[in-house]
Design an enzyme around this catalytic site. Structure first.
Site, PDB file in Angstrom:
ATOM      1  N   TYR A 187     -18.773 -22.562  42.308  1.00 56.43           N
ATOM      2  CA  TYR A 187     -17.879 -23.022  41.400  1.00 56.43           C
ATOM      3  C   TYR A 187     -16.582 -21.828  41.140  1.00 56.43           C
ATOM      4  CZ  TYR A 187     -20.843 -26.508  39.475  1.00 56.43           C
ATOM      5  OH  TYR A 187     -21.752 -27.674  39.332  1.00 56.43           O
ATOM      6  N   LYS A 225       2.940 -20.402  27.623  1.00 55.99           N
ATOM      7  CA  LYS A 225       3.389 -20.274  28.914  1.00 55.99           C
ATOM      8  C   LYS A 225       3.952 -19.017  29.478  1.00 55.99           C
ATOM      9  CE  LYS A 225       3.371 -24.243  31.323  1.00 55.99           C
ATOM     10  NZ  LYS A 225       3.618 -25.829  31.592  1.00 55.99           N
ATOM     11  N   ASP A 226       5.039 -19.045  28.511  1.00 58.42           N
ATOM     12  CA  ASP A 226       6.162 -17.695  28.880  1.00 58.42           C
ATOM     13  C   ASP A 226       5.362 -16.658  28.507  1.00 58.42           C
ATOM     14  OD1 ASP A 226       7.862 -19.622  29.232  1.00 58.42           O
ATOM     15  OD2 ASP A 226       9.160 -19.327  27.484  1.00 58.42           O
ATOM     16  N   GLU A 228      -1.639 -22.143  32.366  1.00 59.06           N
ATOM     17  CA  GLU A 228      -0.564 -23.032  32.518  1.00 59.06           C
ATOM     18  C   GLU A 228      -1.321 -24.413  32.657  1.00 59.06           C
ATOM     19  OE1 GLU A 228       1.686 -21.813  35.394  1.00 59.06           O
ATOM     20  OE2 GLU A 228       2.979 -20.520  34.294  1.00 59.06           O
ATOM     21  N   GLU A 285       3.371 -33.584  27.009  1.00 61.82           N
ATOM     22  CA  GLU A 285       4.776 -33.423  26.710  1.00 61.82           C
ATOM     23  C   GLU A 285       5.165 -32.218  26.022  1.00 61.82           C
ATOM     24  OE1 GLU A 285       5.728 -36.746  23.955  1.00 61.82           O
ATOM     25  OE2 GLU A 285       4.164 -38.126  25.002  1.00 61.82           O
ATOM     26  N   GLU A 321      -2.661 -13.023  37.542  1.00 60.44           N
ATOM     27  CA  GLU A 321      -2.092 -14.572  37.824  1.00 60.44           C
ATOM     28  C   GLU A 321      -2.825 -15.687  37.703  1.00 60.44           C
ATOM     29  OE1 GLU A 321       0.914 -17.002  38.701  1.00 60.44           O
ATOM     30  OE2 GLU A 321       1.367 -14.682  39.171  1.00 60.44           O
ATOM     31  N   HIS A 372       6.395 -28.979  24.332  1.00 60.64           N
ATOM     32  CA  HIS A 372       6.451 -28.610  22.898  1.00 60.64           C
ATOM     33  C   HIS A 372       6.697 -27.246  23.032  1.00 60.64           C
ATOM     34  CE1 HIS A 372       4.734 -27.312  19.211  1.00 60.64           C
ATOM     35  NE2 HIS A 372       4.545 -28.645  18.909  1.00 60.64           N
ATOM     36  N   GLU A 429      -1.100 -22.081  44.372  1.00 55.77           N
ATOM     37  CA  GLU A 429      -0.219 -21.541  43.709  1.00 55.77           C
ATOM     38  C   GLU A 429       0.849 -20.638  44.520  1.00 55.77           C
ATOM     39  OE1 GLU A 429       0.559 -21.528  40.584  1.00 55.77           O
ATOM     40  OE2 GLU A 429      -0.893 -23.275  40.269  1.00 55.77           O
TER      41      GLU A 429
END
Length: 120
Positions: free
Chosen positions: A15, A93-94, A75, A84, A68, A86, A27
């Site tokens: 895995y 995420k930032d 993310e 959606e 990373e 928000h 990525e």
């Protein structure tokens, strides 16, 4: 309760390798970090850096790649739980991306500390 068998341990590694493959194949940013890592390794070989310097370089490479990977996982998880837009999801995420940047800057500074004396 059944002890943790060899088969289960091998499956765990399977895995993990699957996750690494997904991360590296999907990525774009990891390729930037891997390129920088390759350049650091090449520079280390050219300048014949010391063992302790290699240890620090390897730790920095691992730190940035792992950061990373964590960022990518965060993310994807945020996208799953908040499909959606928000503001808090965006902030999470930032922050995760900022953590990668912090690690990359620290690794770059370490690289400068190690390699500038060899260049000069």
């Amino acid at each position: 309760m059944e002890p943790f068998s060899i088969r289960k341990r091998i499956k765990s590694f399977t895995y993990a390798w699957k996750g690494i493959k997904s991360f590296v194949c999907q990525e774009h940013n990891v390729w930037i970090h891997l390129t920088a890592a390759l350049l650091a390794v090449i520079a280390g070989i050219i300048f014949n850096i010391q063992r302790s310097e290699w240890i620090v370089i390897v730790i920095c490479i691992g730190m940035v790649i792992a950061a990373e990977a964590f960022n990518t996982a965060i993310e994807r998880l945020v996208n799953l739980v908040s499909p959606e837009w928000h503001p808090i999801a965006g902030e999470v995420k930032d922050i995760a991306a900022g953590a990668v940047l912090i690690c990359a800057i620290a690794a770059a500074i370490v690289g400068l500390i190690i390699f500038i004396p060899y260049i000069i």
